[in-house]
Scaffold this active site. Structure first.
Site, PDB file in Angstrom:
ATOM      1  N   GLU A  40      18.892  -7.134  -0.886  1.00  0.00           N
ATOM      2  CA  GLU A  40      19.468  -7.913   0.203  1.00  0.00           C
ATOM      3  C   GLU A  40      18.381  -8.839   0.749  1.00  0.00           C
ATOM      4  O   GLU A  40      17.192  -8.532   0.713  1.00  0.00           O
ATOM      5  CB  GLU A  40      19.920  -6.932   1.289  1.00  0.00           C
ATOM      6  N   LYS A 106      28.971  -8.847   2.760  1.00  0.00           N
ATOM      7  CA  LYS A 106      28.766  -7.543   3.385  1.00  0.00           C
ATOM      8  C   LYS A 106      29.836  -7.251   4.438  1.00  0.00           C
ATOM      9  O   LYS A 106      30.066  -8.055   5.351  1.00  0.00           O
ATOM     10  CB  LYS A 106      27.372  -7.520   4.017  1.00  0.00           C
ATOM     11  N   CYS A 142      23.354  -2.597   1.787  1.00  0.00           N
ATOM     12  CA  CYS A 142      22.604  -1.891   2.821  1.00  0.00           C
ATOM     13  C   CYS A 142      23.452  -0.941   3.656  1.00  0.00           C
ATOM     14  O   CYS A 142      23.827   0.128   3.185  1.00  0.00           O
ATOM     15  CB  CYS A 142      21.872  -2.914   3.691  1.00  0.00           C
TER      16      CYS A 142
END
Length: 264
Positions: A40, A106, A142
């Site tokens: 990321e 995300k 993440c």
């Protein structure tokens, strides 16, 4: 198929970060990998402004990544930032290379441990997968790793491996949580998990300030039954692993959690 995870430290300079992508993509190809995963925020590290560098998937930064992938003959997964609504961006994974083009925004934003990603980032809404070498890969970023439903959704879309690109926040117990969650998501879905994070900047002598998550390292490849097949320490490095769809099939025959689950 052989995959590689590039555990790197990126910074503010988006051009310099592209040089890192090119260097590690070439090394991954030399090691026999068909796919190389970057963390990321490969485009620019957290703790820096994002709005001024966000660009669409056909913009110059992503186009340069495509050229690197084409030149190295390898598929690249890398974290970048695309325009959101108003004065926000989206935290996007770009997947590009020979015969492959995909992206993922995300979904679960990191509003935890004193950091508020939602102040500057718009959340995505859809799961995303792609196929390479006879294996289907799901995508996650993440904080997503704390939410099993996304990984199950990817498995429902056919994923046999889940890629998690991260810039994990440091702090007491955070490395243990990262390692635990990677193994848990593998067992939840009987998929390989390729968990690639930013290295700890301190390993490169880089000082960081504030609460921005800048990486702790410990990238890992986990088997569909939760075994850690490969793992790096906190520093920069390139890790290789071999994936086999037959291993996923065997794991699902032994542990049919996807088939046995109840939907509420």
């Amino acid at each position: 198929m052989r995959v590689a995870l590039a555990q790197v430290v990126t910074g503010r300079d988006i051009s310099g970060n592209l040089d890192i992508v090119e260097k590690y993509a070439r090394k991954a190809k030399e090691g026999g990998a068909e796919l190389v995963v970057f963390p990321e925020a490969t485009m620019r590290a957290f703790g820096n402004s994002l709005l001024d560098i966000a660009e669409p998937l056909d913009g110059p930064w992503a186009t340069r990544v495509r050229r690197i992938a084409r030149a190295a003959d390898i598929v690249i997964v890398a974290g970048m930032f695309t325009p959101g609504d108003g004065r926000k961006v989206r935290n996007t994974l770009l997947v590009t290379g020979p015969g492959v083009e995909a992206s993922y925004d995300k979904i679960h934003l990191f509003d935890a441990f004193g950091f508020a990603e939602s102040d500057t980032v718009d959340a995505g809404t859809r799961a995303s997968t792609f196929e390479l070498g006879g294996i289907r890969f799901g995508l996650a970023t993440c904080y997503d790793i704390r939410f099993p439903a996304l990984f199950t959704a990817n498995a429902d879309l056919g994923a046999e491996a889940n890629i998690v690109c991260a810039s994990w926040g440091s702090g007491p117990g955070k490395v243990d949580q990262w390692r635990l969650l990677a193994r848990a998501r593998a067992v939840d879905t009987t998929t390989y998990v390729l968990a690639c994070g930013q290295a700890d900047p301190a390993t490169e002598g880089i000082e960081t300030k504030g609460s921005a998550p800048t990486g702790v390292g410990h990238s890992a490849v986990v088997s569909p039954l939760g075994e850690v097949l490969e793992e790096l320490d906190a520093g920069t490095g390139l890790m290789f692993a071999d994936l086999d769809a037959a291993v996923v099939k065997e794991a699902r025959a032994k542990l049919p959690v996807l088939a046995n689950r109840h939907k509420f």
